[in-house]
Scaffold this motif. Structure first.
Motif, short mmCIF file in Angstrom:
data_model
loop_
_atom_site.label_atom_id
_atom_site.label_comp_id
_atom_site.label_asym_id
_atom_site.label_seq_id
_atom_site.Cartn_x
_atom_site.Cartn_y
_atom_site.Cartn_z
N PHE A 16 -13.19 -10.66 7.10
CA PHE A 16 -14.07 -9.43 7.45
C PHE A 16 -14.50 -8.70 5.99
CE2 PHE A 16 -15.95 -5.67 9.16
CZ PHE A 16 -16.58 -6.20 10.43
N VAL A 18 -16.44 -5.37 4.59
CA VAL A 18 -17.29 -3.89 4.77
C VAL A 18 -18.59 -3.89 4.12
CG1 VAL A 18 -17.19 -1.59 4.94
CG2 VAL A 18 -15.22 -2.92 5.79
N ALA A 51 -8.78 1.04 1.82
CA ALA A 51 -7.66 0.33 1.23
C ALA A 51 -7.99 -0.77 0.47
CB ALA A 51 -6.52 0.00 2.23
N GLY A 53 -8.94 -1.17 -3.03
CA GLY A 53 -8.78 -1.89 -4.14
C GLY A 53 -9.49 -0.86 -5.30
N PRO A 76 -3.37 -6.83 -20.21
CA PRO A 76 -2.80 -8.24 -20.58
C PRO A 76 -3.82 -9.11 -20.38
CG PRO A 76 -2.25 -7.19 -18.51
CD PRO A 76 -3.06 -6.52 -19.01
N PHE A 78 -2.68 -13.34 -19.22
CA PHE A 78 -1.22 -14.01 -18.85
C PHE A 78 -1.82 -15.27 -18.07
CE2 PHE A 78 -1.63 -10.95 -15.52
CZ PHE A 78 -1.65 -11.64 -14.23
N VAL A 160 -7.84 -2.35 -17.51
CA VAL A 160 -7.66 -1.73 -16.39
C VAL A 160 -7.76 -0.17 -16.50
CG1 VAL A 160 -6.28 -1.00 -14.36
CG2 VAL A 160 -6.04 -3.28 -15.37
N VAL A 175 -6.70 4.73 -0.05
CA VAL A 175 -5.20 4.72 -0.06
C VAL A 175 -4.83 3.75 -1.18
CG1 VAL A 175 -4.93 2.87 1.52
CG2 VAL A 175 -2.91 4.54 1.17
N GLY A 176 -3.82 3.49 -1.88
CA GLY A 176 -3.65 2.33 -2.95
C GLY A 176 -4.51 2.56 -4.12
N ASP A 177 -4.77 1.36 -4.83
CA ASP A 177 -5.67 1.37 -5.98
C ASP A 177 -6.99 1.83 -5.52
OD1 ASP A 177 -3.93 0.03 -7.05
OD2 ASP A 177 -5.07 -1.73 -7.62
N PRO A 184 -1.36 -1.27 -15.75
CA PRO A 184 -0.25 -2.09 -15.24
C PRO A 184 1.15 -2.32 -16.08
CG PRO A 184 -2.19 -3.44 -16.03
CD PRO A 184 -2.40 -2.15 -16.21
N ALA A 187 4.04 -1.68 -14.00
CA ALA A 187 4.03 -2.65 -13.10
C ALA A 187 4.40 -1.78 -11.84
CB ALA A 187 4.99 -3.80 -13.20
N GLU A 188 3.79 -0.77 -11.51
CA GLU A 188 3.98 0.36 -10.41
C GLU A 188 3.03 0.15 -9.33
OE1 GLU A 188 6.52 2.02 -10.71
OE2 GLU A 188 7.02 2.16 -12.76
N GLY A 189 1.88 -0.65 -9.41
CA GLY A 189 0.73 -0.63 -8.46
C GLY A 189 1.11 -0.81 -7.17
N THR A 191 4.22 -0.32 -5.53
CA THR A 191 5.15 0.81 -5.14
C THR A 191 4.13 1.84 -4.84
OG1 THR A 191 6.72 -0.08 -6.72
CG2 THR A 191 7.14 2.12 -5.60
N ALA A 193 1.01 1.87 -4.03
CA ALA A 193 0.22 1.44 -2.87
C ALA A 193 0.65 1.90 -1.71
CB ALA A 193 -0.55 0.28 -3.04
C1 LIG Z 1 -3.23 -7.38 -14.56
C2 LIG Z 1 -2.46 -6.82 -13.53
C3 LIG Z 1 -1.16 -6.94 -13.43
C4 LIG Z 1 -0.31 -6.22 -12.33
N1 LIG Z 1 1.00 -6.37 -12.13
C5 LIG Z 1 1.57 -5.56 -11.46
C6 LIG Z 1 3.08 -5.84 -11.24
O1 LIG Z 1 3.58 -6.59 -11.71
N2 LIG Z 1 3.61 -4.95 -10.44
C7 LIG Z 1 2.89 -4.35 -9.18
O2 LIG Z 1 3.53 -3.42 -8.57
N3 LIG Z 1 1.54 -4.11 -9.48
C8 LIG Z 1 0.86 -4.80 -10.36
N4 LIG Z 1 -0.60 -4.73 -10.56
C9 LIG Z 1 -1.27 -3.76 -9.58
C10 LIG Z 1 -1.23 -4.27 -8.33
O3 LIG Z 1 -1.90 -5.59 -8.11
C11 LIG Z 1 -2.19 -3.18 -7.31
O4 LIG Z 1 -1.74 -2.00 -7.81
C12 LIG Z 1 -1.93 -3.38 -5.95
O5 LIG Z 1 -2.37 -5.07 -5.45
C13 LIG Z 1 -2.75 -2.43 -5.08
O6 LIG Z 1 -3.00 -2.90 -3.69
P1 LIG Z 1 -4.11 -2.35 -2.69
O7 LIG Z 1 -3.63 -2.91 -1.59
O8 LIG Z 1 -4.67 -0.92 -3.22
O9 LIG Z 1 -5.43 -3.06 -3.52
P2 LIG Z 1 -5.72 -4.78 -3.57
O10 LIG Z 1 -4.40 -5.19 -3.85
O11 LIG Z 1 -6.73 -4.72 -4.61
O12 LIG Z 1 -6.30 -4.87 -2.16
C14 LIG Z 1 -7.74 -4.59 -1.74
C15 LIG Z 1 -8.20 -5.48 -0.72
O13 LIG Z 1 -9.29 -5.00 -0.26
C16 LIG Z 1 -10.20 -6.18 -0.14
N5 LIG Z 1 -11.57 -5.64 -0.18
C17 LIG Z 1 -12.25 -5.17 -1.23
N6 LIG Z 1 -13.43 -4.78 -0.80
C18 LIG Z 1 -13.74 -4.68 0.34
C19 LIG Z 1 -14.73 -4.84 1.39
N7 LIG Z 1 -15.75 -4.52 1.00
N8 LIG Z 1 -14.54 -5.25 2.58
C20 LIG Z 1 -13.43 -5.76 3.10
N9 LIG Z 1 -12.17 -6.03 2.23
C21 LIG Z 1 -12.43 -5.67 0.93
C22 LIG Z 1 -9.86 -7.04 -1.23
O14 LIG Z 1 -10.30 -8.35 -1.06
C23 LIG Z 1 -8.43 -6.82 -1.37
O15 LIG Z 1 -7.76 -7.83 -0.36
C24 LIG Z 1 -1.13 -5.27 -11.43
C25 LIG Z 1 -2.50 -5.39 -11.49
C26 LIG Z 1 -3.18 -5.91 -12.55
C27 LIG Z 1 -4.56 -6.02 -12.60
#
Ligand SMILES: Cc1cc2nc3c(=O)[nH]c(=O)nc-3n(C[C@H](O)[C@H](O)[C@H](O)COP(=O)(O)OP(=O)(O)OC[C@H]3O[C@@H](n4cnc5c(N)ncnc54)[C@H](O)[C@@H]3O)c2cc1C
Length: 297
Positions: A16, A18, A51, A53, A76, A78, A160, A175-177, A184, A187-189, A191, A193
C-alpha cells in the motif's frame, strides 16, 4: 513484530502506498493512497504516523521543520563477496576513508569503504576502481583475499544527510528515519527507529487514552527523543568527518589500551548500552586516566 501487531488487532496492508494527507480545519485527519495497481483509497485517523523513512511523504506533506541539520559527511559503498573469509569485524582507517567488512549469510562477506563527502563526486565516477584502490592501499591483506573472491551484488551506498525533524503537529507524527537521521557510521539507525517508536507509542497511548492532552504528550515524545539522541548524534557526526582523532581522543584511546572494562564501556556507546554523557563524564575520564597513570608508573 508484524505478527504481534496483527495479533493485537492491527491491520497490515502490504504494497500500500500513501500519496497524500487529508486535512480538516488545519489538522491532518487521514491519508489518500492506493493498493499496488489499485484505485485510490481514503482512510481517516485521529493521528497519522509517518514511519516512511528519510524520504518521508508525511514529512514532506506537512513541511516538517528540520533542525540541528548537518550536510552529509561521509558515505559508504559496499557489496557482497563470495570466496572471501573475514576475521570477525575488520576495519582499516585510511586518509578520509575507511574500509570495513564482516561475514553475513550464505557465506557472503559484506565489504565496504566509507568515503568522505568531499571525495564523493570523484568516487561516484568510478565506484569499483576507487573501492578496490582504497582496499589495496589501506588493507593489503584484505585486498589479497578479495582478489580471490567474487563480487555477487551491485554496489550499494551513497551519502546520508543528518537531521532532526519536528516529529509532530496537529494530527500527525514522525518516527524512525522520517523524524531523525544521522550518518550510518555508528550503525544506530535500527536501534534509534525502535527507540523512537517506543517513545511515540507511549505518547500516543497517553494522548488518546486521556493521560495527557495529545499535543502535550507528543511534545514530551520530542523532548525525550532529542535528549537521548542528541549526544550520540554529535558523537556520530564527529566520527563521520573521517578526520584523524583529535589529540584528546587519541589520549583517551591510548589510555583505554589494556583496560578491558572501560574498552567495553566505550564500545557500549555504539551498542547504546552506555550513553555518551555517561562515558565522557569527568568522573569516568578521571577513572580511566588515573588507572592509566598508575599502570604506566
Ligand atoms: C548505507 C546504510 C547503512 C546502514 N547500516 C545500518 C546498520 O548497520 N545498522 C543499523 O541499525 N542501521 C543502519 N542503517 C540505517 C537503517 O537502515 C535505518 O535507520 C532504518 O532502516 C530506519 O527504519 P525506518 O523504519 O525509520 O525507515 P525505513 O527502513 O526506510 O522504512 C521506511 C518504509 O516506508 C516505506 N514507505 C516510504 N514511503 C512510503 C509511502 N509513501 N507509502 C507507503 N510506504 C512508504 C518504505 O518503502 C519503507 O519500507 C543504514 C543506512 C544506510 C543508508
Amino acid at each position: 513484530l508484524v505478527e504481534a501487531a496483527v495479533a493485537a488487532g492491527a491491520e497490515l496492508r502490504a504494497g500500500f502506498s500513501v500519496d497524500e494527507l487529508l486535512a480538516e480545519d488545519g489538522r491532518v485527519c487521514g491519508i489518500r493512497g492506493r493498493e499496488r495497481g489499485g484505485s485510490a483509497v481514503v482512510e481517516k485517523a485521529h493521528i497519522v504516523v509517518g514511519a516512511d523513512g528519510m524520504h518521508s511523504t508525511v514529512a514532506r506533506c506537512v513541511s516538517a521543520p528540520e533542525y540541528n541539520a548537518k550536510p552529509p559527511l561521509q558515505g559508504p559503498y559496499f557489496s557482497y563477496w563470495s570466496g572471501v573469509s573475514m576475521k570477525g569485524f575488520e576495519f582499516y582507517p585510511g586518509p578520509y576513508r575507511g574500509a570495513f567488512g564482516w561475514m553475513t549469510n550464505d557465506g557472503l562477506a559484506l565489504i565496504g569503504v566509507g568515503f568522505a563527502a568531499k571525495d564523493h563526486p570523484a568516487v561516484r565516477a568510478d565506484i569499483e576502481g576507487n573501492y578496490l584502490r582504497a582496499i589495496a592501499e589501506d588493507a593489503p591483506d584484505l585486498a589479497e583475499r578479495v582478489k580471490h573472491g567474487r563480487r555477487e551484488e551491485r554496489f550499494v551506498g551513497g551519502l546520508v544527510p543528518n537531521y532532526f525533524r519536528k516529529p509532530f503537529g496537529p494530527g500527525w507524527a514522525l518516527v524512525g528515519d522520517a523524524g531523525y537521521l544521522k550518518d550510518p557510521c555508528t550503525a544506530e539507525g535500527i536501534t534509534d527507529a525502535f527507540h523512537s517508536a517506543e517513545l511515540l507509542a507511549e505518547a500516543i497511548d497517553s494522548g488518546l487514552g486521556g493521560g495527557l492532552p495529545l499535543d502535550e504528550a507528543l511534545a514530551t515524545y520530542e523532548e525525550r527523543r532529542n535528549s537521548s539522541a542528541l549526544p550520540l548524534y554529535e558523537f556520530t557526526c564527529q566520527l563521520a568527518t573521517l578526520e584523524p582523532p583529535r589529540p584528546e581522543m587519541q589520549q583517551l584511546l591510548m589510555a583505554l589500551r589494556g583496560n578491558q572494562e572501560q574498552t567495553n564501556r566505550f564500545f557500549g556507546i555504539f551498542a547504546q548500552t552506555v550513553s555518551v554523557p555517561e562515558f565522557f563524564a569527568p568522573e569516568n575520564m578521571q577513572k580511566i586516566f588515573s588507572r592509566d597513570q598508575s599502570a604506566c608508573g
